[in-house]
Design a protein around this motif. Structure first.
Motif, PDB file in Angstrom:
ATOM      1  N   MET A   1       0.985  -1.258  -0.015  1.00  0.00           N
ATOM      2  CA  MET A   1       0.066  -0.062   0.130  1.00  0.00           C
ATOM      3  C   MET A   1       0.897   1.231   0.010  1.00  0.00           C
ATOM      4  O   MET A   1       1.833   1.407   0.740  1.00  0.00           O
ATOM      5  N   ARG A   2       0.526   2.116  -0.959  1.00  0.00           N
ATOM      6  CA  ARG A   2       1.395   3.367  -1.152  1.00  0.00           C
ATOM      7  C   ARG A   2       1.209   4.279   0.211  1.00  0.00           C
ATOM      8  O   ARG A   2       0.341   4.242   0.968  1.00  0.00           O
ATOM      9  N   LYS A   3       2.339   4.966   0.510  1.00  0.00           N
ATOM     10  CA  LYS A   3       2.204   5.812   1.751  1.00  0.00           C
ATOM     11  C   LYS A   3       1.289   7.393   1.380  1.00  0.00           C
ATOM     12  O   LYS A   3       1.494   7.954   0.423  1.00  0.00           O
ATOM     13  N   ASN A   4       0.192   7.288   2.274  1.00  0.00           N
ATOM     14  CA  ASN A   4      -0.725   8.838   2.143  1.00  0.00           C
ATOM     15  C   ASN A   4       0.103   9.931   2.791  1.00  0.00           C
ATOM     16  O   ASN A   4       0.850   9.727   3.659  1.00  0.00           O
ATOM     17  N   TYR A  41      -5.777   4.041   8.420  1.00  0.00           N
ATOM     18  CA  TYR A  41      -5.746   4.465   7.110  1.00  0.00           C
ATOM     19  C   TYR A  41      -4.371   5.498   6.955  1.00  0.00           C
ATOM     20  O   TYR A  41      -3.582   5.323   6.041  1.00  0.00           O
ATOM     21  N   GLU A  42      -4.284   6.216   7.943  1.00  0.00           N
ATOM     22  CA  GLU A  42      -2.879   7.173   7.754  1.00  0.00           C
ATOM     23  C   GLU A  42      -1.672   6.210   8.020  1.00  0.00           C
ATOM     24  O   GLU A  42      -0.622   6.836   7.441  1.00  0.00           O
ATOM     25  N   GLN A  43      -1.703   5.395   8.671  1.00  0.00           N
ATOM     26  CA  GLN A  43      -0.489   4.482   8.835  1.00  0.00           C
ATOM     27  C   GLN A  43      -0.363   3.708   7.852  1.00  0.00           C
ATOM     28  O   GLN A  43       0.723   3.020   7.734  1.00  0.00           O
ATOM     29  N   GLY A  44      -1.266   3.419   6.920  1.00  0.00           N
ATOM     30  CA  GLY A  44      -1.335   2.798   5.363  1.00  0.00           C
ATOM     31  C   GLY A  44      -1.235   1.219   6.042  1.00  0.00           C
ATOM     32  O   GLY A  44      -1.159   0.368   5.119  1.00  0.00           O
ATOM     33  N   LYS A  45      -2.015   0.868   7.144  1.00  0.00           N
ATOM     34  CA  LYS A  45      -2.239  -0.565   7.639  1.00  0.00           C
ATOM     35  C   LYS A  45      -3.738  -1.061   6.956  1.00  0.00           C
ATOM     36  O   LYS A  45      -3.849  -2.251   6.800  1.00  0.00           O
ATOM     37  N   SER A  47      -7.132   0.405   4.174  1.00  0.00           N
ATOM     38  CA  SER A  47      -7.466   1.614   3.286  1.00  0.00           C
ATOM     39  C   SER A  47      -9.086   1.439   3.203  1.00  0.00           C
ATOM     40  O   SER A  47      -9.747   0.344   3.632  1.00  0.00           O
ATOM     41  N   TRP A  57     -11.280  10.120  -0.025  1.00  0.00           N
ATOM     42  CA  TRP A  57     -10.097  10.878  -0.578  1.00  0.00           C
ATOM     43  C   TRP A  57     -10.563  12.199  -1.240  1.00  0.00           C
ATOM     44  O   TRP A  57      -9.748  12.963  -0.795  1.00  0.00           O
TER      45      TRP A  57
END
Length: 75
Positions: A1-4, A41-45, A47, A57
């Motif tokens: 998962m890409r870093k947001n 979500y912010e940790q990318g764990k 979505s 988004w």
């Protein structure tokens, strides 16, 4: 998962926005996410489910006044 960039945007806001406050701002846009969901979500764990991901988004890009690609970590 890409870093947001959710955490970066929250912490660089003036004043800083907590996860609880972000959850409330999303509710104002008709989206219901708990602060614990937002943390994952912010940790990318995790979505958001594909059903609401586009709305999620888009709402974040409006809240932080940045492009959709930026908040998603694409640009």
């Amino acid at each position: 998962m890409r870093k947001n960039r959710i955490k970066e945007l929250r912490e660089s806001s003036n004043p800083k926005i907590t996860l609880k406050e972000l959850s409330e701002k999303l509710k104002e846009k008709g989206l219901s996410f708990s602060d614990s969901q937002l943390y994952y979500y912010e940790q990318g764990k995790r979505s958001p489910r594909s059903k609401v991901a586009d709305d999620f988004w888009q709402a974040l890009s409006e809240i932080f006044n940045v492009s959709l690609a930026y908040v998603m970590g694409v640009e």
